[in-house]
Design an enzyme around this catalytic site. Structure first.
Site, PDB file in Angstrom:
ATOM      1  N   CYS A  59       0.869  -1.266   0.108  1.00 35.13           N
ATOM      2  CA  CYS A  59       0.037  -0.156   0.143  1.00 35.13           C
ATOM      3  C   CYS A  59       0.963   1.093   0.120  1.00 35.13           C
ATOM      4  O   CYS A  59       1.512   1.505  -1.140  1.00 35.13           O
ATOM      5  CB  CYS A  59      -1.121  -0.133   1.165  1.00 35.13           C
ATOM      6  SG  CYS A  59      -2.495   1.059   0.869  1.00 35.13           S
ATOM      7  N   HIS A 106      -3.568  -4.976  -0.047  1.00 33.37           N
ATOM      8  CA  HIS A 106      -3.119  -5.655   1.284  1.00 33.37           C
ATOM      9  C   HIS A 106      -3.249  -6.949   1.287  1.00 33.37           C
ATOM     10  O   HIS A 106      -4.088  -7.639   1.715  1.00 33.37           O
ATOM     11  CB  HIS A 106      -3.808  -4.871   2.619  1.00 33.37           C
ATOM     12  CG  HIS A 106      -3.634  -3.868   2.753  1.00 33.37           C
ATOM     13  ND1 HIS A 106      -2.965  -3.006   3.809  1.00 33.37           N
ATOM     14  CD2 HIS A 106      -4.408  -2.487   2.552  1.00 33.37           C
ATOM     15  CE1 HIS A 106      -2.937  -1.893   3.901  1.00 33.37           C
ATOM     16  NE2 HIS A 106      -3.887  -1.277   2.817  1.00 33.37           N
ATOM     17  N   GLU A 160      -1.477  -9.183   2.976  1.00 35.57           N
ATOM     18  CA  GLU A 160      -1.444  -9.528   4.398  1.00 35.57           C
ATOM     19  C   GLU A 160      -3.007  -9.882   5.044  1.00 35.57           C
ATOM     20  O   GLU A 160      -3.045 -10.799   5.690  1.00 35.57           O
ATOM     21  CB  GLU A 160      -0.896  -8.455   5.476  1.00 35.57           C
ATOM     22  CG  GLU A 160      -1.561  -7.479   5.547  1.00 35.57           C
ATOM     23  CD  GLU A 160      -1.562  -6.143   4.753  1.00 35.57           C
ATOM     24  OE1 GLU A 160      -1.126  -6.588   3.690  1.00 35.57           O
ATOM     25  OE2 GLU A 160      -1.690  -5.083   5.237  1.00 35.57           O
TER      26      GLU A 160
HETATM   27  N1  GLN Z   1      -1.887   6.937   2.400  1.00 36.79           N
HETATM   28  C1  GLN Z   1      -1.964   6.081   1.217  1.00 36.79           C
HETATM   29  C2  GLN Z   1      -3.423   6.085   0.672  1.00 36.79           C
HETATM   30  O1  GLN Z   1      -4.487   6.515   1.236  1.00 36.79           O
HETATM   31  C3  GLN Z   1      -1.690   4.615   1.383  1.00 36.79           C
HETATM   32  C4  GLN Z   1      -2.756   3.794   2.368  1.00 36.79           C
HETATM   33  C5  GLN Z   1      -2.301   2.509   2.995  1.00 36.79           C
HETATM   34  O2  GLN Z   1      -1.190   2.516   3.058  1.00 36.79           O
HETATM   35  N2  GLN Z   1      -3.098   1.859   3.652  1.00 36.79           N
HETATM   36  O3  GLN Z   1      -3.681   5.929  -0.523  1.00 36.79           O
END
Ligand code: GLN
Length: 535
Positions: A376, A502, A504
């Site tokens: 992410c 994600h 995970e």
């Molecule tokens: N801050 C970033 C976004 O909003 C990544 C979000 C995250 O890592 N869950 O896209």
């Protein structure tokens, strides 16, 4: 429909979630259709806006619900996907009741905790139970007995037992501390917490007692005498080396038999599906050190699904993983902190703090060919790093961190712009990712379409994609329309990959996240090649 209700006493953080998950595991491996529900008595509507420092990781489900991290444990132990309905909070219950009151649905009556709030709690519980055609629903009540906030829930559950005669069994989790050199087991705290439960009309049917050593015969006898719980229904949950052993610990003490009797259930023979997995997990033949670069590294629960994904990798490969928790800011002060790592994970996150340290970590991994996984925000900083240091766009940035940047390689796509409500514009939940042929991603997944969970607002800016790809970064996974970039890799190596999703959150013991698994395997190769060079 049968219910197991799990309450906690004495202290928080004694492993109620693990016990609930373990019960789910052994019962679903006995041929029952089991699901789990978590009650969080806090007033927040959901976990979406909660700070990971206070509450640990925000877990995301397929349907996009942002929930308590315990739901992650249930999914891992049940190997089943849950939905937002499986997490009830005070916020959700009151919001519904107040909205109904405003619509006049209570026909002018005084709206009260009993019966209106308690009825709404029971309605939500029964809805989950009926939806999936379950045999059994395991309900965990957050907090400890005596907390003001959990009172309406316990009252509703007491009523549930009354209404569903013979279908509900109460399990109370307590602590039996061991004191002094002799490690003498003390049962008073358990006696008191059962007393507190009885005062609100709930007699526990089963006790799960946490202690370091197995419960002595004497402790068991005393507890039974003072609580009216039969001795054979007092289960000793002593310290395990690994949480994945807890199902086996409680199963061996006849827990399934007791639940069958209490609830008049038929089951098939219990099958331990984790034998091989646990064997590898507990006896790794080789080790690697993986650095987790993040800004909440002091609280490991903030990255619990990553920790679990690495456990899953170990249980499937026999490669042990030593995790080194590294605060992203400390990387900026001293890059050498990364020098003993065999692999680097750059974690998700929101906000600017720690971002430059994450970028420095990607640079280090790229230049030194250290195995790398970005998730992410870790994916987004890999793009920023590449633009800055490979493509020479020195002010490349995300508009999340610099509104004025002339080179917003990470940006909000136009349809995401309308910020209405906190959390409102987030791209959440399971979405399709299409994987390109002849890529590392395809090698790892072996499928053209996967569904993975998301929680982000920002994306790779489409205007830069062509230039980035010309410079040697490949976007090997994209959304259905090909607009959103989902996976990146480098064209000259197989140990550098990152995902916007994600990975995970869907990692399971018998079906580990391919990306974490790859990082661990690459880390071992890297470690061996380094050892070779040094000898
Ligand atoms: N801050 C970033 C976004 O909003 C990544 C979000 C995250 O890592 N869950 O896209």
């Amino acid at each position: 429909m049968k219910y197991i209700i799990i309450t906690g006493g004495v202290l928080s953080g004694i492993g109620k979630g693990t016990i609930a998950s373990s019960l789910c595991h052994i019962l679903s491996n006995s041929g029952l259709r089991v699901s789990a529900l978590k009650i969080d008595p806090y007033l927040n509507y959901d976990a979406g806006t909660m700070n990971p420092y206070q509450h640990g990781e925000v877990f995301v489900l397929d349907d996009g619900s942002e929930v308590d991290l315990d739901l992650g444990n249930y999914e891992r132990y049940l190997d089943r996907n849950l939905t937002g309905d499986n997490n009830i909070t005070t916020g959700k219950v009151y919001k519904e009741v107040i909205e109904r009151e405003r619509k006049g649905e209570y026909l002018g009556s005084t709206v009260q905790i009993i019966p209106h709030i308690t009825n709404e709690i029971k309605r939500r519980i029964r809805k989950v139970a009926l939806k999936d055609d379950l045999d059994l629903l395991v309900i965990e009540v957050g907090g400890t007995v005596g907390d003001i906030e959990s009172m309406p829930f316990l009252e509703a559950l007491r009523q549930l037992k009354r209404e569903e005669r013979g279908q509900v069994t109460f399990v109370h989790v307590t602590l039996v501390p061991e004191i002094g050199k002799e490690m003498e087991q003390k049962t008073k705290p358990t006696q008191h917490s059962v007393k507190a439960l009885k005062e609100i009309g709930i007699q526990p049917d089963i006790l799960m007692c946490r202690s370091i050593k197995p419960l002595t015969t004497d402790s068991r006898r005393r507890i039974s005498l003072f609580t009216d719980v039969p001795e054979d229904a007092i289960i000793s949950v002593y310290e395990a080396e690994n949480a994945y052993q807890v199902p086996e610990i409680i199963e061996k003490q006849g827990t399934i038999e007791i639940i069958k009797q209490n609830l008049n259930l038929e089951t098939s023979k219990y099958m331990d599906t984790w034998i091989e997995y646990k064997e590898k997990l507990m006896n790794p033949q080789e080790f690697v050190t993986i650095g987790i670069i993040g800004k909440y590294t002091e609280l490991h629960d903030a990255y619990i699904s990553h920790k679990e994904a690495f456990n899953h990798a170990t249980g499937n490969t026999g490669i042990g993983v030593n995790l080194k928790w590294i605060d992203s800011d400390s990387v900026r002060e001293n890059i050498q902190i990364l020098s003993d790592l065999d692999g680097i994970l750059v974690t998700p996150g929101f906000g600017y703090r720690g971002v430059e340290g994450k970028i420095a970590s990607v640079k280090y991994a790229r230049e030194n060919r250290v195995p790398f996984l970005g998730i992410c925000l870790g994916f987004q900083v890999a793009v920023i790093e590449f633009a800055r240091n490979v493509m020479g766009i020195s002010d490349a940035n995300s508009t999340e961190f610099s509104k004025e940047t002339k080179n917003p390689v990470i940006d909000i796509l136009p349809e995401q712009v309308n910020v209405s409500e906190m959390g409102g514009t987030m791209r959440l939940g399971a979405k399709e990712v299409d994987i390109l042929d002849n890529t590392l991603a395809m090698e790892l997944y072996g499928e053209k379409k996967i569904f993975e969970r998301h929680r982000h607002r920002y994306e790779v800016n489409p205007e830069y994609i062509e230039r980035i790809e010309k410079a040697g970064m490949i976007f090997s996974g994209r959304d259905e329309q090909g607009i959103r970039m989902e996976i990146l890799e480098l064209n000259d190596r197989k140990n550098f990959i990152a995902s916007q999703y994600h990975a995970e959150f869907k990692s399971r013991p018998l079906n580990p996240s391919r990306l974490h698994l790859n990082l661990v395997k690459c880390a071992l190769e890297y470690r061996k090649s380094r050892a070779g060079k040094n000898s």
